[in-house]
Design a protein around this motif. Sequence first.
Motif, PDB file in Angstrom:
ATOM      1  N   SER A 187     -11.928  -0.271   8.663  1.00 17.78           N
ATOM      2  CA  SER A 187     -11.024  -0.557   9.865  1.00 17.78           C
ATOM      3  C   SER A 187     -10.997   0.707  11.156  1.00 17.78           C
ATOM      4  O   SER A 187     -10.560  -0.118  11.781  1.00 17.78           O
ATOM      5  CB  SER A 187      -9.232  -0.009   9.912  1.00 17.78           C
ATOM      6  OG  SER A 187      -9.218   1.210   9.399  1.00 17.78           O
ATOM      7  N   GLU A 217     -11.221   2.347   2.747  1.00  8.91           N
ATOM      8  CA  GLU A 217      -9.957   1.040   3.650  1.00  8.91           C
ATOM      9  C   GLU A 217      -9.967   1.781   5.592  1.00  8.91           C
ATOM     10  O   GLU A 217     -10.653   0.852   6.282  1.00  8.91           O
ATOM     11  CB  GLU A 217      -8.659   1.614   3.804  1.00  8.91           C
ATOM     12  CG  GLU A 217      -8.268   0.970   2.086  1.00  8.91           C
ATOM     13  CD  GLU A 217      -6.884   1.085   2.734  1.00  8.91           C
ATOM     14  OE1 GLU A 217      -5.817   0.374   3.337  1.00  8.91           O
ATOM     15  OE2 GLU A 217      -5.714   0.924   1.115  1.00  8.91           O
ATOM     16  N   THR A 246       0.775  -1.189   0.335  1.00  9.45           N
ATOM     17  CA  THR A 246      -0.010  -0.076  -0.081  1.00  9.45           C
ATOM     18  C   THR A 246       0.510   1.513  -0.359  1.00  9.45           C
ATOM     19  O   THR A 246       0.743   2.262  -1.087  1.00  9.45           O
ATOM     20  CB  THR A 246      -1.022  -0.155   1.054  1.00  9.45           C
ATOM     21  OG1 THR A 246      -2.096  -1.177   1.080  1.00  9.45           O
ATOM     22  CG2 THR A 246      -1.770   1.127   1.414  1.00  9.45           C
ATOM     23  N   ASP A 263      -8.946   6.526  -1.678  1.00 11.79           N
ATOM     24  CA  ASP A 263      -9.170   4.620  -1.441  1.00 11.79           C
ATOM     25  C   ASP A 263      -8.741   4.533   0.074  1.00 11.79           C
ATOM     26  O   ASP A 263      -8.331   3.557   1.069  1.00 11.79           O
ATOM     27  CB  ASP A 263      -7.321   4.282  -2.508  1.00 11.79           C
ATOM     28  CG  ASP A 263      -7.805   3.620  -3.549  1.00 11.79           C
ATOM     29  OD1 ASP A 263      -8.569   3.846  -4.559  1.00 11.79           O
ATOM     30  OD2 ASP A 263      -6.720   4.004  -4.524  1.00 11.79           O
ATOM     31  N   TRP A 264      -8.000   5.966   0.250  1.00  8.63           N
ATOM     32  CA  TRP A 264      -7.243   5.852   1.786  1.00  8.63           C
ATOM     33  C   TRP A 264      -9.356   5.547   2.570  1.00  8.63           C
ATOM     34  O   TRP A 264      -8.824   4.980   3.878  1.00  8.63           O
ATOM     35  CB  TRP A 264      -6.205   6.773   2.332  1.00  8.63           C
ATOM     36  CG  TRP A 264      -4.976   6.902   1.918  1.00  8.63           C
ATOM     37  CD1 TRP A 264      -4.650   5.272   0.853  1.00  8.63           C
ATOM     38  CD2 TRP A 264      -4.010   6.875   2.486  1.00  8.63           C
ATOM     39  NE1 TRP A 264      -3.020   5.867   1.217  1.00  8.63           N
ATOM     40  CE2 TRP A 264      -3.105   6.652   2.211  1.00  8.63           C
ATOM     41  CE3 TRP A 264      -3.478   7.871   3.571  1.00  8.63           C
ATOM     42  CZ2 TRP A 264      -1.565   6.895   2.627  1.00  8.63           C
ATOM     43  CZ3 TRP A 264      -2.781   8.451   3.692  1.00  8.63           C
ATOM     44  CH2 TRP A 264      -1.484   7.963   3.480  1.00  8.63           C
TER      45      TRP A 264
END
Length: 207
Positions: A31, A27, A7, A23-24
């Motif tokens: 999480s 994710e 990543t 994208d971050w």
Amino acid sequence: MSENELTTGDFTDRNEPFAIFADWLNEAQTSEINDPNAMALATVDEEGLPNVRMVLLKGFDHHGFVFYTNFESQKGREILGQKKAALCFHWKSLRRQVRVRGPVEIVADDEADAYFQSRPRGSRIGAWASKQSRPLESRFALEKAVAEFTARYALGEIPRPPHWSGFRIRPTSIEFWKDGKFRLHDRIEFHRPDPASGHWDKVRMYP
């Protein structure tokens, strides 16, 4: 090579900051326990003193990052006065941070109307009842205001208050930070002098 290393390599090699952010954030949504869209919003008052508080990101695209608030609140008055702000996202579970700086504009009325109507009914009532950032004589006074506006808008749609809308930060800089061993972090900054420009300059920064 670990998933984290993969990543990290992907993010430092890429050249489109909004795509990296998407994208971050995606994710983080799997999480972070609470509010992966939470961000620290920094503003400056008329005396030049900074203020910071947590707000929620409600949308973003290539034009910028959007959140909503009462324009008569402290942050609303400061943004309207200075027309600039900064954001910081910190995802502890991923050991990542994103910093954003730039000028601010008010979103279009139809955009604000659409978001306002998507909110829970109680939140829409609250937008009318709360004189945000101003002294409150008692909790009862707030509850009384909520009851009054609940009765006023008992039927039908609740209109958006004229003092409630959204701001869009159009970034001139976006910096991505990822934790590294021995504090040798990865830092990549994207910069563009003109927020209307699609071109970004990219530089790796010392940690």
